[in-house]
Design a protein around this motif. Sequence first.
Motif, mmCIF file in Angstrom:
data_model
loop_
_atom_site.group_PDB
_atom_site.id
_atom_site.type_symbol
_atom_site.label_atom_id
_atom_site.label_comp_id
_atom_site.label_asym_id
_atom_site.label_seq_id
_atom_site.Cartn_x
_atom_site.Cartn_y
_atom_site.Cartn_z
ATOM 1 N N LYS A 118 0.840 -1.204 0.000
ATOM 2 C CA LYS A 118 0.000 0.000 0.000
ATOM 3 C C LYS A 118 0.875 1.253 0.000
ATOM 4 C CE LYS A 118 -4.115 -2.019 2.124
ATOM 5 N NZ LYS A 118 -5.008 -2.070 3.307
ATOM 6 N N GLY A 119 0.615 2.119 -0.945
ATOM 7 C CA GLY A 119 1.397 3.347 -1.062
ATOM 8 C C GLY A 119 2.506 3.259 -2.080
ATOM 9 N N ALA A 120 2.793 2.052 -2.578
ATOM 10 C CA ALA A 120 3.824 1.910 -3.607
ATOM 11 C C ALA A 120 3.284 2.407 -4.941
ATOM 12 C CB ALA A 120 4.254 0.456 -3.724
ATOM 13 N N LYS A 121 4.106 3.154 -5.666
ATOM 14 C CA LYS A 121 3.662 3.678 -6.962
ATOM 15 C C LYS A 121 3.557 2.561 -7.990
ATOM 16 C CE LYS A 121 5.928 8.072 -5.938
ATOM 17 N NZ LYS A 121 7.045 8.992 -6.270
ATOM 18 N N GLN A 122 4.510 1.634 -7.952
ATOM 19 C CA GLN A 122 4.477 0.507 -8.876
ATOM 20 C C GLN A 122 5.258 -0.653 -8.273
ATOM 21 O OE1 GLN A 122 5.963 3.302 -11.241
ATOM 22 N NE2 GLN A 122 8.120 2.924 -10.866
ATOM 23 N N ALA A 123 4.873 -1.839 -8.647
ATOM 24 C CA ALA A 123 5.562 -3.020 -8.128
ATOM 25 C C ALA A 123 5.276 -4.212 -9.022
ATOM 26 C CB ALA A 123 5.122 -3.317 -6.696
ATOM 27 N N VAL A 124 6.228 -5.146 -9.042
ATOM 28 C CA VAL A 124 6.030 -6.454 -9.656
ATOM 29 C C VAL A 124 5.688 -7.423 -8.542
ATOM 30 C CG1 VAL A 124 7.125 -8.369 -10.882
ATOM 31 C CG2 VAL A 124 7.638 -6.010 -11.555
ATOM 32 N N VAL A 125 4.577 -8.129 -8.699
ATOM 33 C CA VAL A 125 4.193 -9.156 -7.729
ATOM 34 C C VAL A 125 4.502 -10.506 -8.357
ATOM 35 C CG1 VAL A 125 2.372 -10.106 -6.293
ATOM 36 C CG2 VAL A 125 2.381 -7.658 -6.836
ATOM 37 N N HIS A 126 5.391 -11.224 -7.704
ATOM 38 C CA HIS A 126 5.981 -12.442 -8.265
ATOM 39 C C HIS A 126 5.355 -13.661 -7.593
ATOM 40 C CE1 HIS A 126 9.983 -14.829 -9.049
ATOM 41 N NE2 HIS A 126 8.930 -15.397 -9.592
ATOM 42 N N LEU A 127 4.539 -14.365 -8.357
ATOM 43 C CA LEU A 127 3.873 -15.582 -7.901
ATOM 44 C C LEU A 127 4.666 -16.805 -8.369
ATOM 45 C CD1 LEU A 127 1.168 -16.976 -6.803
ATOM 46 C CD2 LEU A 127 0.460 -16.954 -9.229
ATOM 47 N N TYR A 128 4.796 -17.800 -7.484
ATOM 48 C CA TYR A 128 5.512 -19.003 -7.909
ATOM 49 C C TYR A 128 4.940 -20.242 -7.234
ATOM 50 C CZ TYR A 128 7.908 -19.375 -3.393
ATOM 51 O OH TYR A 128 8.186 -19.542 -2.066
ATOM 52 N N ASN A 129 5.125 -21.362 -7.899
ATOM 53 C CA ASN A 129 4.918 -22.669 -7.273
ATOM 54 C C ASN A 129 5.756 -23.701 -8.022
ATOM 55 O OD1 ASN A 129 2.960 -22.553 -9.513
ATOM 56 N ND2 ASN A 129 2.268 -24.555 -8.771
ATOM 57 N N SER A 130 6.173 -24.752 -7.322
ATOM 58 C CA SER A 130 7.078 -25.740 -7.897
ATOM 59 C C SER A 130 6.333 -26.667 -8.856
ATOM 60 C CB SER A 130 7.739 -26.561 -6.795
ATOM 61 O OG SER A 130 8.649 -25.765 -6.081
ATOM 62 N N THR A 131 7.022 -27.007 -9.961
ATOM 63 C CA THR A 131 6.367 -27.796 -11.006
ATOM 64 C C THR A 131 7.149 -29.044 -11.410
ATOM 65 O OG1 THR A 131 7.462 -26.492 -12.731
ATOM 66 C CG2 THR A 131 5.304 -25.715 -11.965
ATOM 67 N N SER A 132 8.369 -29.233 -10.920
ATOM 68 C CA SER A 132 9.208 -30.328 -11.397
ATOM 69 C C SER A 132 8.653 -31.679 -10.966
ATOM 70 C CB SER A 132 10.631 -30.176 -10.874
ATOM 71 O OG SER A 132 10.664 -30.397 -9.472
ATOM 72 N N VAL A 133 9.105 -32.705 -11.651
ATOM 73 C CA VAL A 133 8.709 -34.072 -11.303
ATOM 74 C C VAL A 133 9.083 -34.377 -9.856
ATOM 75 C CG1 VAL A 133 9.064 -36.524 -11.821
ATOM 76 C CG2 VAL A 133 8.904 -34.861 -13.693
ATOM 77 N N ALA A 134 10.314 -34.037 -9.473
ATOM 78 C CA ALA A 134 10.769 -34.345 -8.116
ATOM 79 C C ALA A 134 9.924 -33.633 -7.065
ATOM 80 C CB ALA A 134 12.242 -33.961 -7.966
ATOM 81 N N GLN A 135 9.617 -32.368 -7.298
ATOM 82 C CA GLN A 135 8.811 -31.616 -6.330
ATOM 83 C C GLN A 135 7.383 -32.150 -6.280
ATOM 84 O OE1 GLN A 135 9.548 -29.096 -4.258
ATOM 85 N NE2 GLN A 135 11.478 -28.205 -4.963
ATOM 86 N N ARG A 136 6.812 -32.430 -7.449
ATOM 87 C CA ARG A 136 5.427 -32.938 -7.470
ATOM 88 C C ARG A 136 5.318 -34.258 -6.741
ATOM 89 N NH1 ARG A 136 5.642 -32.180 -13.297
ATOM 90 N NH2 ARG A 136 5.195 -34.431 -13.512
ATOM 91 N N GLU A 137 6.271 -35.169 -6.996
ATOM 92 C CA GLU A 137 6.169 -36.514 -6.440
ATOM 93 C C GLU A 137 6.622 -36.587 -4.992
ATOM 94 O OE1 GLU A 137 6.900 -39.014 -10.619
ATOM 95 O OE2 GLU A 137 8.454 -38.951 -9.069
ATOM 96 N N GLN A 138 7.694 -35.897 -4.646
ATOM 97 C CA GLN A 138 8.319 -36.107 -3.344
ATOM 98 C C GLN A 138 7.885 -35.081 -2.298
ATOM 99 O OE1 GLN A 138 12.628 -36.573 -3.790
ATOM 100 N NE2 GLN A 138 12.322 -37.138 -5.941
ATOM 101 N N VAL A 139 7.691 -33.835 -2.709
ATOM 102 C CA VAL A 139 7.393 -32.777 -1.744
ATOM 103 C C VAL A 139 5.896 -32.569 -1.595
ATOM 104 C CG1 VAL A 139 7.786 -30.348 -1.148
ATOM 105 C CG2 VAL A 139 9.608 -31.673 -2.290
ATOM 106 N N PHE A 140 5.208 -32.344 -2.730
ATOM 107 C CA PHE A 140 3.783 -32.009 -2.662
ATOM 108 C C PHE A 140 2.886 -33.237 -2.835
ATOM 109 C CE2 PHE A 140 5.954 -28.142 -4.080
ATOM 110 C CZ PHE A 140 5.528 -27.279 -3.089
ATOM 111 N N ARG A 141 3.417 -34.262 -3.499
ATOM 112 C CA ARG A 141 2.650 -35.477 -3.753
ATOM 113 C C ARG A 141 1.299 -35.146 -4.380
ATOM 114 N NH1 ARG A 141 4.313 -39.970 0.808
ATOM 115 N NH2 ARG A 141 6.519 -39.376 0.885
ATOM 116 N N LYS A 142 1.405 -34.341 -5.461
ATOM 117 C CA LYS A 142 0.210 -33.902 -6.171
ATOM 118 C C LYS A 142 0.340 -34.227 -7.649
ATOM 119 C CE LYS A 142 -1.045 -30.063 -3.070
ATOM 120 N NZ LYS A 142 -2.324 -30.682 -2.610
#
Length: 558
Positions: A118-142
Amino acid sequence: MKNFDKYTRGYFMPPVRSMKWAEKEYITEAPTWCSVDLRDGNQALVVPMNLEEKLEYFQLLVKIGFKEIEVGFPAASETEYTFLRTLIEEDLIPDDVTIQVLTQSREHIIKKTFESLKGAKQAVVHLYNSTSVAQREQVFRKSKEEIIDIAVSGAKLLKKYAAETPGNFQFQYSPESFTGTELEFALDICNQVLDVWQPTPENKVIINLPATVSLSMPHVYASQIEYMSDHMNYRENVILSLHPHNDRGSGVADAELGILAGGQRVEGTLFGNGERTGNVDIVTLALNMFSHGVDPKLDFTNILDIISVYERMTKMKVNERQPYGGKLVFAAFSGSHQDAIAKGMRWREENECQHWTVPYLMIDPKDIGREYEGDVIRINSQSGKGGIGYVLEQQYGYDLPAKMRESFGYIVKNISDQQHKELMSDEIYTIFYDEYVNIKSPLEFVKYHFIQHDDFRTLITIKVNNEVHEFEGEGNGRLDAISNALQTNLGIKFSKLAYKEHAQEIGSESNAVSYVGITGVDGTEYWGCGIDVDIMTSSVKALFSAVNKMIGIVQLIK
């Protein structure tokens, strides 16, 4: 290394040939730079920066010329939240600089992120989530579908909270661990996020493809980037960003080839600070472009000042061999390298040179605030006559004859070898002066008087072992007459008189410098140097210095 067979190549090649990048010779334009020093860099420090240090580091990044700076993960900790609020509330963000904040795809985190902006004139909002095979299978199991849902729901929440928050916000999405993700899946998830955001020419979206872990050789990363660039929806309204890490030591190469493949933006850190082996080093990337005649759009003209702030803030050291910034990267100890550099520098002085082509030096050290003296020619037991002579010439104004340089070079190298250390320029000067300049023992020059008839005749007064003597001599020149007077009256023999002279300017003083080389009866060369306000006197002193070096092993005849 018996366990090599337990490792496999965990990356994926594009389903179609993507090699147009290989036809390009070099980068023609600098990308948009985004510093992630205050996020990726800071979280990798043993002791993360406090608020005051972060503020000073932010000012450093602004001074260098970064127009996009990731300032942190404001929902992750109170320190990062306070830092962002301080930047905004104290109006420390220049109008031409855009801050970037990081958020996971979780509603309470996204909500707090926008509250922090709030009050910032401009900003980049950086959204992320992991997509690799290893992350999907081992970390998130999704499943893939569940991973896509995380990204899409986060994209929708960014639109929702951006609409409710005053300010100009640009969206960025990263399929984290992109390099370990199937390319078709990475493309699908990015396109589904883009379908939510609907980018336009006036409101472009950033798609960031990080080598979160570097898994492949650089050409593979480039092919992955090219595939994504060629097949991404809304491509003309997408800014394709790169975020290479350096696990394989190829972060810079990954970024450079990634730019050739379509990357328009690079996220990295100063000197490559970051988790594990670090993020891509923006200093190296930018100055590599500079060395090819491309404006990097960042200012490293005072790199030593930048290093000073960096080391003080991060408590880390820039390695001595770190490209461009390290203390030794312009240093030449090798004799052949020193000789080539010295000759190259002299060639530039003698010719009008539009381009920098000095051997062994990719760029002119002075362009980034480095000095030739102490930075380029460094003297140790591996050094050669060219480098040693260059130090004397550049710093003290002595232009030694070639053979004298060789003789002096051996002396310096032997001393360095015996002492097992590098010799500084003042030490080299002291050795030169003690070995060659105005030597007065056992023969001390007092005065001379010339009478010119058909030839040159001289009356010279000297001290031999502190006893005063007057000798006469004649020759075909003044120095030759003095030389003959010494040989005739002292019973010493030498030949092949070599001579060189030049003026020497030191401050407000001007001296004449002369060098004389003689050859003894055993074929050994002896050199001397004379310095005086009078050129003839300096020549006589040089001759006496050379003779004194020789008669140290010759018995004088009384």
